[in-house]
Design an enzyme around this catalytic site. Sequence first.
Site, short mmCIF file in Angstrom:
data_model
loop_
_atom_site.label_atom_id
_atom_site.label_comp_id
_atom_site.label_asym_id
_atom_site.label_seq_id
_atom_site.Cartn_x
_atom_site.Cartn_y
_atom_site.Cartn_z
N LYS A 22 -17.51 -2.64 5.14
CA LYS A 22 -17.63 -3.57 4.01
C LYS A 22 -16.89 -4.88 4.28
CE LYS A 22 -14.66 -3.56 0.78
NZ LYS A 22 -13.71 -4.07 -0.15
N ASN A 23 -15.65 -4.77 4.75
CA ASN A 23 -14.85 -6.00 4.87
C ASN A 23 -15.28 -6.87 6.05
OD1 ASN A 23 -13.51 -5.42 2.55
ND2 ASN A 23 -11.73 -4.48 3.56
N ARG A 93 -13.36 -10.28 -3.91
CA ARG A 93 -12.44 -11.03 -3.07
C ARG A 93 -13.20 -11.82 -2.00
NH1 ARG A 93 -7.88 -12.30 -4.41
NH2 ARG A 93 -6.70 -13.24 -2.76
N CYS A 117 -9.64 -6.23 -6.00
CA CYS A 117 -8.85 -5.15 -6.58
C CYS A 117 -7.47 -5.66 -6.99
CB CYS A 117 -8.70 -4.01 -5.56
SG CYS A 117 -10.18 -3.02 -5.43
N ARG A 122 -2.22 -11.80 -4.89
CA ARG A 122 -2.95 -12.00 -3.63
C ARG A 122 -3.16 -13.49 -3.42
NH1 ARG A 122 -7.75 -7.60 -3.52
NH2 ARG A 122 -7.72 -8.07 -1.30
N PRO A 123 -2.10 -14.17 -2.94
CA PRO A 123 -2.19 -15.63 -2.79
C PRO A 123 -3.21 -16.02 -1.72
CG PRO A 123 -0.18 -14.80 -1.77
CD PRO A 123 -0.82 -13.64 -2.46
N ILE A 124 -3.69 -17.26 -1.80
CA ILE A 124 -4.60 -17.75 -0.76
C ILE A 124 -4.04 -19.04 -0.13
CG2 ILE A 124 -6.72 -16.68 -1.62
CD1 ILE A 124 -7.34 -19.55 -2.75
N ASP A 125 -2.70 -19.18 -0.23
CA ASP A 125 -2.07 -20.40 0.30
C ASP A 125 -2.36 -20.60 1.79
OD1 ASP A 125 -0.42 -17.99 0.29
OD2 ASP A 125 1.09 -19.19 1.32
N ASP A 305 -5.25 0.03 3.30
CA ASP A 305 -6.43 0.56 2.61
C ASP A 305 -6.56 2.08 2.73
OD1 ASP A 305 -7.00 -2.01 1.89
OD2 ASP A 305 -8.64 -2.29 3.30
N ARG A 397 -17.59 -0.17 -5.28
CA ARG A 397 -17.45 -1.49 -4.63
C ARG A 397 -17.47 -1.33 -3.12
NH1 ARG A 397 -13.27 -5.18 -7.86
NH2 ARG A 397 -14.07 -6.63 -6.33
C1 EPZ Z 1 -8.28 -7.89 3.10
O1 EPZ Z 1 -7.71 -8.50 1.95
C2 EPZ Z 1 -9.16 -6.79 2.59
N1 EPZ Z 1 -10.17 -7.37 1.72
C3 EPZ Z 1 -8.34 -5.75 1.84
O2 EPZ Z 1 -9.19 -4.67 1.54
C4 EPZ Z 1 -7.21 -5.24 2.72
O3 EPZ Z 1 -6.36 -4.43 1.96
C5 EPZ Z 1 -6.40 -6.40 3.31
O4 EPZ Z 1 -7.29 -7.36 3.95
C6 EPZ Z 1 -5.36 -5.95 4.34
O5 EPZ Z 1 -6.00 -5.28 5.40
C7 EPZ Z 1 -11.25 -7.94 2.23
O6 EPZ Z 1 -11.47 -7.97 3.43
C8 EPZ Z 1 -12.23 -8.49 1.26
P1 EPZ Z 1 -4.72 -10.32 3.67
P2 EPZ Z 1 -7.00 -9.93 2.06
O7 EPZ Z 1 -5.00 -11.76 3.51
O8 EPZ Z 1 -7.78 -10.77 3.00
C9 EPZ Z 1 -0.51 -12.04 2.17
C10 EPZ Z 1 -10.17 -2.97 0.25
O9 EPZ Z 1 -9.71 -1.96 -0.37
N2 EPZ Z 1 -1.19 -13.35 2.06
O10 EPZ Z 1 -4.81 -9.72 5.02
O11 EPZ Z 1 -6.81 -10.40 0.65
C11 EPZ Z 1 -1.01 -11.04 1.14
O12 EPZ Z 1 -0.36 -11.19 -0.11
C12 EPZ Z 1 -9.44 -4.30 0.17
O13 EPZ Z 1 -11.23 -2.94 0.90
C13 EPZ Z 1 -0.47 -14.47 1.71
O14 EPZ Z 1 0.73 -14.43 1.46
O15 EPZ Z 1 -5.62 -9.49 2.66
C14 EPZ Z 1 -0.72 -9.72 1.81
O16 EPZ Z 1 0.61 -9.33 1.60
C15 EPZ Z 1 -8.30 -4.27 -0.77
N3 EPZ Z 1 -1.14 -15.68 1.63
C16 EPZ Z 1 -0.90 -10.03 3.29
O17 EPZ Z 1 -0.82 -11.46 3.41
C17 EPZ Z 1 -2.47 -15.79 1.90
O18 EPZ Z 1 -3.00 -16.90 1.83
C18 EPZ Z 1 -2.21 -9.57 3.91
O19 EPZ Z 1 -3.29 -10.01 3.08
C19 EPZ Z 1 -3.19 -14.64 2.26
C20 EPZ Z 1 -2.52 -13.42 2.33
#
Ligand code: EPZ
Length: 432
Positions: A22-23, A93, A117, A122-125, A305, A397
């Site tokens: 999925k991801n 997401r 979820c 979940r910041p996107i900075d 996950d 989902r």
């Molecule tokens: C992806 O989320 C997945 N979602 C999540 O899967 C998964 O849990 C996660 O990666 C970690 O493997 C999708 O692919 C759609 P990250 P994502 O950016 O991209 C911090 C599921 O169950 N961060 O790798 O949102 C963040 O807070 C879902 O299938 C920042 O600080 O995760 C976290 O602590 C749930 N700033 C860490 O990085 C940012 O701009 C990793 O998050 C982005 C992230």
Amino acid sequence: MEQYIIKGGKALAGEVSIGGAKNAALGILAAAVMTDETVTIENLPDVRDINVLLQTIEEIGARVERSDRHTVKITGGTIHSVVVDNDLIRKIRGSYYLLGALLGKYKNAQVTFPGGCNIGSRPIDLHIKGFEALGASVKIQHGMIQAEAEKLTGAHIYLDMASVGATINIMMAAALAEGQTIIENAAKEPHVVDVANFLNSMGAEIKGAGTDVIRIKGVMKLHASTYSIIPDQIEAGTFMVAAAATKGDVTIRNVIPKHLEAITAKLAEIGVEVEEYDDAVRVVANKRLGHTQIKTLPYPGFPTDMQPQLTTLLAICDGTSIVTESMFENRFKYVDELARMGTSIKVEGNTAIVDGVKELTGARVSAPDLRAGAALVIAGLVAEGYTVVEQVEFIERGYECFEQKMREIGASMEKIDAEDARAVQKFKLKIG
Ligand code: EPZ
């Protein structure tokens, strides 16, 4: 509203086949619109988040043709809008990948703030910093993220966290920027590699995906491609844990065993037998299992996950296990639901102290999110008596035909309509 009803206590046995990731698919579908030509994507999982993204891509004008349940053809040449917003896309997401894709292609994208979820803030900075480093100006207004640029220019970008989403998004925008982009401390997850391979199959020049440093040489445009998505490591891991928890013997087909190593290692440590084949794993558990310690980490560490599913398994193993969630601060919400079934888990900050109990009993529980929902199903499969898992829309989902696949390996489990007062009774009469 639909629910799962489960009668627990049966060892799972047989074979189950895993679908596309999925991801990875979320990133790949967004990247597919970056060419005007027709792209064919195979091994697409037929799950809710994917269908919402496809519908949204169609809404902005792309041609989307589902040749069969797991194959889609996408033509990005007919896109007439870079504004992405509707009631459904706000809840997922993966919508944020349209930012990188449309910004790369049209140098302009307006995408609703991502949902997904509720597992913590979940910041996107990092996504935004990345786009800005490439020369875009990014504003957040009225719930929309607006990114635009005269032109995108390659840059040297260091990610403070190895974010999957930021790595993929920056990779997409940089694929059509001028010059070279280097992403340092990039995420190494298999789905990052899969999106990079897909972009390369369309003519992008991306090297190093799967390592800490990704180098992208921008190209002028991308072209048609046919691509098959990798198997879903989390769906596979979920079935591995379900097999172990029910003391079963299940062969999980269409997997890449290397992607499952962190899960396999933990299962082996507590006494589960895992046999690896070229594209399958067999999971056998025939004795009482032991305890361990887990800390979720970026790939190749133990995946966040899989944390709820593994914690649920540890809750019925011997001894005390410690589970530390280092990625998302709110990912233990399901523990209160599990407690209704007789578990003994104490959460302190980002750590769960899991005292293994001898047995669980069925109860009515509610899925707080996708993976936690799958964990509650696993608990239901183990528990004595009947379990009803509410809010299965979360589970759908990311898991395709979850109840059907579980039934294929022997589970007594059905999806029922929550409004149908007699559905539970009917299931009980049928199962006995
Ligand atoms: C992806 O989320 C997945 N979602 C999540 O899967 C998964 O849990 C996660 O990666 C970690 O493997 C999708 O692919 C759609 P990250 P994502 O950016 O991209 C911090 C599921 O169950 N961060 O790798 O949102 C963040 O807070 C879902 O299938 C920042 O600080 O995760 C976290 O602590 C749930 N700033 C860490 O990085 C940012 O701009 C990793 O998050 C982005 C992230």
